[in-house]
Scaffold this motif. Structure first.
Motif, PDB file in Angstrom:
ATOM      1  N   ALA A  74     -49.628 -10.558  -3.747  1.00 18.63           N
ATOM      2  CA  ALA A  74     -48.307 -10.100  -3.312  1.00 18.63           C
ATOM      3  C   ALA A  74     -47.791  -9.097  -4.334  1.00 18.63           C
ATOM      4  O   ALA A  74     -48.049  -9.234  -5.531  1.00 18.63           O
ATOM      5  N   ASN A  75     -47.059  -8.088  -3.861  1.00 18.72           N
ATOM      6  CA  ASN A  75     -46.428  -7.112  -4.743  1.00 18.72           C
ATOM      7  C   ASN A  75     -44.924  -7.237  -4.564  1.00 18.72           C
ATOM      8  O   ASN A  75     -44.415  -7.168  -3.448  1.00 18.72           O
ATOM      9  N   VAL A  76     -44.227  -7.453  -5.674  1.00 21.91           N
ATOM     10  CA  VAL A  76     -42.788  -7.724  -5.647  1.00 21.91           C
ATOM     11  C   VAL A  76     -42.099  -6.865  -6.709  1.00 21.91           C
ATOM     12  O   VAL A  76     -42.683  -6.556  -7.746  1.00 21.91           O
ATOM     13  N   GLU A  77     -40.848  -6.511  -6.432  1.00 23.07           N
ATOM     14  CA  GLU A  77     -40.035  -5.743  -7.376  1.00 23.07           C
ATOM     15  C   GLU A  77     -38.710  -6.469  -7.581  1.00 23.07           C
ATOM     16  O   GLU A  77     -38.193  -7.097  -6.655  1.00 23.07           O
ATOM     17  N   ALA A  78     -38.166  -6.365  -8.789  1.00 23.16           N
ATOM     18  CA  ALA A  78     -36.832  -6.915  -9.059  1.00 23.16           C
ATOM     19  C   ALA A  78     -36.079  -5.957  -9.966  1.00 23.16           C
ATOM     20  O   ALA A  78     -36.674  -5.277 -10.804  1.00 23.16           O
ATOM     21  N   LYS A  79     -34.775  -5.930  -9.779  1.00 15.86           N
ATOM     22  CA  LYS A  79     -33.901  -5.088 -10.595  1.00 15.86           C
ATOM     23  C   LYS A  79     -32.746  -5.935 -11.094  1.00 15.86           C
ATOM     24  O   LYS A  79     -32.296  -6.856 -10.412  1.00 15.86           O
ATOM     25  N   LEU A  80     -32.269  -5.600 -12.281  1.00 15.73           N
ATOM     26  CA  LEU A  80     -31.167  -6.324 -12.910  1.00 15.73           C
ATOM     27  C   LEU A  80     -30.022  -5.346 -13.151  1.00 15.73           C
ATOM     28  O   LEU A  80     -30.231  -4.274 -13.742  1.00 15.73           O
ATOM     29  N   TYR A  81     -28.823  -5.715 -12.679  1.00 14.13           N
ATOM     30  CA  TYR A  81     -27.648  -4.849 -12.761  1.00 14.13           C
ATOM     31  C   TYR A  81     -26.522  -5.543 -13.526  1.00 14.13           C
ATOM     32  O   TYR A  81     -26.414  -6.767 -13.488  1.00 14.13           O
ATOM     33  N   ASN A  82     -25.633  -4.741 -14.142  1.00 10.94           N
ATOM     34  CA  ASN A  82     -24.434  -5.325 -14.726  1.00 10.94           C
ATOM     35  C   ASN A  82     -23.330  -5.351 -13.671  1.00 10.94           C
ATOM     36  O   ASN A  82     -23.545  -4.930 -12.530  1.00 10.94           O
ATOM     37  N   ALA A  83     -22.148  -5.822 -14.030  1.00 12.09           N
ATOM     38  CA  ALA A  83     -21.054  -5.982 -13.067  1.00 12.09           C
ATOM     39  C   ALA A  83     -20.586  -4.656 -12.488  1.00 12.09           C
ATOM     40  O   ALA A  83     -20.039  -4.608 -11.387  1.00 12.09           O
ATOM     41  N   GLU A  84     -20.813  -3.571 -13.224  1.00 11.49           N
ATOM     42  CA  GLU A  84     -20.411  -2.244 -12.743  1.00 11.49           C
ATOM     43  C   GLU A  84     -21.486  -1.588 -11.877  1.00 11.49           C
ATOM     44  O   GLU A  84     -21.325  -0.471 -11.410  1.00 11.49           O
ATOM     45  N   GLY A  85     -22.615  -2.272 -11.696  1.00  9.21           N
ATOM     46  CA  GLY A  85     -23.690  -1.730 -10.881  1.00  9.21           C
ATOM     47  C   GLY A  85     -24.692  -0.872 -11.633  1.00  9.21           C
ATOM     48  O   GLY A  85     -25.576  -0.278 -11.019  1.00  9.21           O
ATOM     49  N   LYS A  86     -24.575  -0.831 -12.960  1.00 14.84           N
ATOM     50  CA  LYS A  86     -25.532  -0.064 -13.768  1.00 14.84           C
ATOM     51  C   LYS A  86     -26.858  -0.805 -13.840  1.00 14.84           C
ATOM     52  O   LYS A  86     -26.894  -2.015 -14.098  1.00 14.84           O
ATOM     53  N   LEU A  87     -27.954  -0.089 -13.597  1.00 16.65           N
ATOM     54  CA  LEU A  87     -29.284  -0.681 -13.653  1.00 16.65           C
ATOM     55  C   LEU A  87     -29.656  -0.953 -15.109  1.00 16.65           C
ATOM     56  O   LEU A  87     -29.749  -0.035 -15.915  1.00 16.65           O
ATOM     57  N   LEU A  88     -29.855  -2.239 -15.440  1.00 14.46           N
ATOM     58  CA  LEU A  88     -30.189  -2.645 -16.806  1.00 14.46           C
ATOM     59  C   LEU A  88     -31.689  -2.712 -17.041  1.00 14.46           C
ATOM     60  O   LEU A  88     -32.182  -2.376 -18.111  1.00 14.46           O
TER      61      LEU A  88
END
Length: 149
Positions: free
Chosen positions: A119-133
């Protein structure tokens, strides 16, 4: 992608609750996230950065970020019709910005390909303002361990 209706139903009944509730993963308890959204092939969860998760620079440790991303990607696979659990075989993480203790961060995952073995999966982590961390991709391999729900 075919959803696993009983698991999706269970997850959707537990929105805005702790992920660790009913989850057999000890790391889920440590991360202490809250499930915000679950659909076939995607999960959104919120976490609060704790002081014990920060490094000497007082920002969230990269290992904790990686753990959140890895955990959410693995969890996302159960939203699909799989017969066996999958384990991470590789993991790539790009760290873009930091988060400090007390901040709320949101992890969003998506399954891009679900094969019989990989399986190929992606994840993204954002702060409360929507900035990609941070962002991550992973390939996971099917095990012989059956999914039990």
């Amino acid at each position: 992608m075919i959803p696993n209706e009983s698991i999706l139903s269970y997850l959707n009944q537990h929105l805005n609750k702790k992920i660790a509730d009913g989850n057999p993963s000890p790391i889920a308890t440590y991360l202490d996230g809250t499930l915000l959204k679950a659909s076939a092939g995607s999960i959104t969860a919120e976490f609060e950065v704790r002081p014990d998760q920060c490094n000497h620079a007082q920002v969230m440790h990269g290992g904790i970020i990686t753990t959140i991303l890895d955990e959410i990607m693995g969890m996302t696979l159960i939203t699909l019709k799989i017969e066996h659990l999958y384990v991470t075989i590789n993991l790539n993480v790009d760290f873009l910005f930091g988060a400090k203790a007390g901040e709320k961060i949101t992890a969003v995952s998506e399954v891009y390909r679900l094969g019989k073995k990989i399986a190929n999966v992606e994840a993204k982590l954002y702060n409360a303002e929507g900035k990609l961390l941070a962002k991550s991709t992973s390939n996971l391999a099917a095990t012989s361990i059956p999914v039990q729900f």
